[in-house]
Design a protein around this motif. Structure first.
Motif, PDB file in Angstrom:
ATOM      1  N   GLU A   1      14.059  40.296  23.992  1.00 36.30           N
ATOM      2  CA  GLU A   1      15.050  39.646  25.051  1.00 36.30           C
ATOM      3  C   GLU A   1      14.597  40.047  26.422  1.00 36.30           C
ATOM      4  O   GLU A   1      14.428  39.118  27.312  1.00 36.30           O
ATOM      5  CB  GLU A   1      16.447  39.839  24.967  1.00 36.30           C
ATOM      6  CG  GLU A   1      17.026  39.022  23.822  1.00 36.30           C
ATOM      7  CD  GLU A   1      18.654  39.256  23.901  1.00 36.30           C
ATOM      8  OE1 GLU A   1      18.970  38.744  24.732  1.00 36.30           O
ATOM      9  OE2 GLU A   1      18.913  39.651  22.573  1.00 36.30           O
ATOM     10  N   ASN A   2      14.151  41.212  26.623  1.00 34.75           N
ATOM     11  CA  ASN A   2      13.659  41.818  27.869  1.00 34.75           C
ATOM     12  C   ASN A   2      12.400  42.368  28.173  1.00 34.75           C
ATOM     13  O   ASN A   2      11.881  42.624  29.271  1.00 34.75           O
ATOM     14  CB  ASN A   2      14.779  42.632  28.488  1.00 34.75           C
ATOM     15  CG  ASN A   2      16.021  42.106  28.677  1.00 34.75           C
ATOM     16  OD1 ASN A   2      16.255  41.030  29.101  1.00 34.75           O
ATOM     17  ND2 ASN A   2      16.951  42.934  27.725  1.00 34.75           N
TER      18      ASN A   2
ATOM     19  N   GLN B   1       9.450  38.215  32.452  1.00 37.74           N
ATOM     20  CA  GLN B   1      10.350  37.665  33.432  1.00 37.74           C
ATOM     21  C   GLN B   1      10.831  36.447  33.127  1.00 37.74           C
ATOM     22  O   GLN B   1       9.967  35.494  32.338  1.00 37.74           O
ATOM     23  CB  GLN B   1       9.396  37.761  34.526  1.00 37.74           C
ATOM     24  CG  GLN B   1       8.618  39.041  34.908  1.00 37.74           C
ATOM     25  CD  GLN B   1       7.656  38.638  35.868  1.00 37.74           C
ATOM     26  OE1 GLN B   1       7.695  37.951  36.865  1.00 37.74           O
ATOM     27  NE2 GLN B   1       6.762  39.517  35.756  1.00 37.74           N
ATOM     28  N   THR B   2      11.880  35.915  33.813  1.00 40.56           N
ATOM     29  CA  THR B   2      12.369  34.619  33.580  1.00 40.56           C
ATOM     30  C   THR B   2      11.808  33.916  34.822  1.00 40.56           C
ATOM     31  O   THR B   2      11.951  34.306  35.854  1.00 40.56           O
ATOM     32  CB  THR B   2      13.858  34.409  33.472  1.00 40.56           C
ATOM     33  OG1 THR B   2      14.269  35.129  32.182  1.00 40.56           O
ATOM     34  CG2 THR B   2      14.408  33.077  33.445  1.00 40.56           C
ATOM     35  N   ILE B   3      11.032  32.566  34.740  1.00 42.01           N
ATOM     36  CA  ILE B   3      10.641  31.948  36.014  1.00 42.01           C
ATOM     37  C   ILE B   3      11.399  30.744  35.940  1.00 42.01           C
ATOM     38  O   ILE B   3      11.895  30.170  35.231  1.00 42.01           O
ATOM     39  CB  ILE B   3       9.002  31.666  35.565  1.00 42.01           C
ATOM     40  CG1 ILE B   3       8.675  31.096  34.191  1.00 42.01           C
ATOM     41  CG2 ILE B   3       8.276  32.980  35.812  1.00 42.01           C
ATOM     42  CD1 ILE B   3       7.119  30.730  34.266  1.00 42.01           C
TER      43      ILE B   3
ATOM     44  N   LEU C   1      -3.346  40.346  32.535  1.00 45.95           N
ATOM     45  CA  LEU C   1      -3.427  39.353  31.607  1.00 45.95           C
ATOM     46  C   LEU C   1      -1.896  38.712  31.542  1.00 45.95           C
ATOM     47  O   LEU C   1      -1.095  39.418  31.521  1.00 45.95           O
ATOM     48  CB  LEU C   1      -3.822  39.914  30.261  1.00 45.95           C
ATOM     49  CG  LEU C   1      -3.857  38.909  29.000  1.00 45.95           C
ATOM     50  CD1 LEU C   1      -4.897  37.992  29.138  1.00 45.95           C
ATOM     51  CD2 LEU C   1      -3.707  39.900  27.634  1.00 45.95           C
ATOM     52  N   THR C   2      -1.979  37.523  31.807  1.00 42.22           N
ATOM     53  CA  THR C   2      -0.648  36.858  31.883  1.00 42.22           C
ATOM     54  C   THR C   2      -0.444  35.937  30.395  1.00 42.22           C
ATOM     55  O   THR C   2      -1.361  35.341  30.097  1.00 42.22           O
ATOM     56  CB  THR C   2      -0.428  36.108  33.034  1.00 42.22           C
ATOM     57  OG1 THR C   2      -1.345  34.906  33.203  1.00 42.22           O
ATOM     58  CG2 THR C   2      -0.616  36.833  34.153  1.00 42.22           C
ATOM     59  N   MET C   3       0.772  35.804  30.085  1.00 42.94           N
ATOM     60  CA  MET C   3       1.332  34.648  29.139  1.00 42.94           C
ATOM     61  C   MET C   3       2.740  34.034  29.621  1.00 42.94           C
ATOM     62  O   MET C   3       3.352  34.862  29.857  1.00 42.94           O
ATOM     63  CB  MET C   3       1.429  35.744  27.782  1.00 42.94           C
ATOM     64  CG  MET C   3       0.136  36.190  27.333  1.00 42.94           C
ATOM     65  SD  MET C   3       0.534  37.123  25.559  1.00 42.94           S
ATOM     66  CE  MET C   3       0.621  38.755  26.377  1.00 42.94           C
ATOM     67  N   ALA C   4       2.417  32.820  29.570  1.00 41.95           N
ATOM     68  CA  ALA C   4       3.571  31.946  29.870  1.00 41.95           C
ATOM     69  C   ALA C   4       3.983  31.025  29.113  1.00 41.95           C
ATOM     70  O   ALA C   4       3.075  30.319  28.633  1.00 41.95           O
ATOM     71  CB  ALA C   4       3.375  31.548  31.268  1.00 41.95           C
TER      72      ALA C   4
ATOM     73  N   LEU D   1       7.428  34.633  31.506  1.00 43.65           N
ATOM     74  CA  LEU D   1       6.194  35.102  32.051  1.00 43.65           C
ATOM     75  C   LEU D   1       6.067  36.539  31.498  1.00 43.65           C
ATOM     76  O   LEU D   1       7.080  37.284  31.747  1.00 43.65           O
ATOM     77  CB  LEU D   1       5.972  34.912  33.383  1.00 43.65           C
ATOM     78  CG  LEU D   1       4.837  35.543  33.893  1.00 43.65           C
ATOM     79  CD1 LEU D   1       3.506  34.890  33.676  1.00 43.65           C
ATOM     80  CD2 LEU D   1       4.961  35.531  35.401  1.00 43.65           C
ATOM     81  N   VAL D   2       5.241  37.038  31.023  1.00 42.71           N
ATOM     82  CA  VAL D   2       4.784  38.333  30.713  1.00 42.71           C
ATOM     83  C   VAL D   2       3.457  38.546  31.639  1.00 42.71           C
ATOM     84  O   VAL D   2       2.396  38.022  31.452  1.00 42.71           O
ATOM     85  CB  VAL D   2       4.407  38.595  29.150  1.00 42.71           C
ATOM     86  CG1 VAL D   2       4.218  40.074  28.937  1.00 42.71           C
ATOM     87  CG2 VAL D   2       5.849  38.126  28.431  1.00 42.71           C
ATOM     88  N   GLU D   3       3.314  39.970  32.043  1.00 42.07           N
ATOM     89  CA  GLU D   3       2.128  40.523  32.551  1.00 42.07           C
ATOM     90  C   GLU D   3       1.768  41.832  32.198  1.00 42.07           C
ATOM     91  O   GLU D   3       2.512  42.628  32.252  1.00 42.07           O
ATOM     92  CB  GLU D   3       2.229  40.320  34.155  1.00 42.07           C
ATOM     93  CG  GLU D   3       2.352  38.984  34.906  1.00 42.07           C
ATOM     94  CD  GLU D   3       2.910  39.024  36.334  1.00 42.07           C
ATOM     95  OE1 GLU D   3       2.523  38.308  36.891  1.00 42.07           O
ATOM     96  OE2 GLU D   3       3.485  40.236  36.647  1.00 42.07           O
ATOM     97  N   LEU D   4       0.496  41.913  31.741  1.00 40.91           N
ATOM     98  CA  LEU D   4      -0.054  43.291  31.322  1.00 40.91           C
ATOM     99  C   LEU D   4      -1.244  43.750  32.111  1.00 40.91           C
ATOM    100  O   LEU D   4      -2.223  42.923  32.567  1.00 40.91           O
ATOM    101  CB  LEU D   4      -0.679  42.799  29.978  1.00 40.91           C
ATOM    102  CG  LEU D   4      -1.378  44.192  29.314  1.00 40.91           C
ATOM    103  CD1 LEU D   4      -0.273  45.362  29.086  1.00 40.91           C
ATOM    104  CD2 LEU D   4      -2.061  43.741  27.866  1.00 40.91           C
TER     105      LEU D   4
END
Length: 188
Positions: free
Chosen positions: A107-108, A145-147, A167-170, A175-178
Motif C-alpha cells: 500500500e505505501n 507515491q500517488t500521482i 529508476l522509475t516505475m509508474a 509512482l515508484v522511484e529507486l
C-alpha cells in the motif's frame, strides 16, 4: 495417389492459416507490447527490457496486481535490468551484469528485488511468478507515491533531470522511484 495427398495437405495448411489468422489472431498487436528503457551517462549504460500492460479501466494495485505478492513487474516475459558498471542501491552493491527485476507492491511501499537467474517468462501456467528468491542478489524497499495523472500503460524509465539518477516505475496513479548511484570504490 500423390495428387490426393497434395490436395489433403493443402486443405490442412489452408485450415491452419485460417485458424491462426481468425481464431488465434497472431497478427494482432500485443496487448502488452515490449519496450526498452535506456540511459547512457558518461561511461554508464543502463537498460531495462519489459512489457507494458494497459490499465484499460481496471483497478490495478491491490486488485489486478495484488498487494504483498511478488509481481513480475510488467507482463509476459520476465523484466530484465542490465548495467555495465557496479551500482550502489540503498547502500548495497549491485555488480555489473544482467538481472531479472521483481517487485512486491504494497500500500505505501514496494520491495524491489534484483535476481541473478534469467527467466524466459514471468509466470507459470497457474499465473504464479517464476521468481526464485534463492537468486536474489539485492532487495530493497522504497516508498510509493500517488500521482494526480493516470498512467495508462505501465512505464519504466530512468530519470536524471536533477542529477540524481533514479529508476522509475509508474502505472495507474502510482509512482515508484529507486535511487541509483555508480559505485565508487574510493568512496563506498
Amino acid at each position: 495417389m500423390l495428387k490426393r495427398l497434395l490436395i489433403v495437405l493443402s486443405i490442412i495448411a489452408l485450415g491452419l492459416l485460417v485458424y491462426t489468422v481468425f481464431v488465434e489472431n497472431i497478427f494482432a498487436p500485443r496487448l502488452s507490447p515490449k519496450d526498452t528503457a535506456k540511459i547512457t551517462l558518461n561511461d554508464l549504460d543502463l537498460k531495462v527490457e519489459y512489457n507494458r500492460p494497459s490499465k484499460r479501466e481496471r483497478d490495478i494495485f491491490g486488485a489486478l496486481v495484488p498487494y504483498n505478492k511478488v509481481w513480475r513487474t510488467g507482463a509476459n516475459e520476465a523484466t530484465t535490468f542490465q548495467c555495465n558498471q557496479d551500482l550502489m542501491i540503498d547502500g548495497i552493491l549491485l555488480k555489473k551484469g544482467k538481472y531479472t527485476l521483481w517487485t512486491v507492491p504494497m500500500e505505501n511501499t514496494w520491495k524491489i528485488m534484483f535476481n541473478s537467474k534469467q527467466y524466459q517468462w514471468g509466470v507459470d501456467e497457474k499465473m504464479q511468478p517464476l521468481w526464485d528468491p534463492n537468486y536474489d542478489v539485492l532487495e530493497t524497499e522504497v516508498a510509493s507515491q500517488t500521482i494526480d495523472e493516470v498512467v495508462e500503460k505501465f512505464t519504466i524509465a530512468f530519470d536524471n533531470k536533477t542529477g540524481n539518477l533514479k529508476l522509475t516505475m509508474a502505472w495507474d496513479n502510482t509512482l515508484v522511484e529507486l535511487p541509483l548511484k555508480v559505485y565508487d570504490p574510493t568512496n563506498p
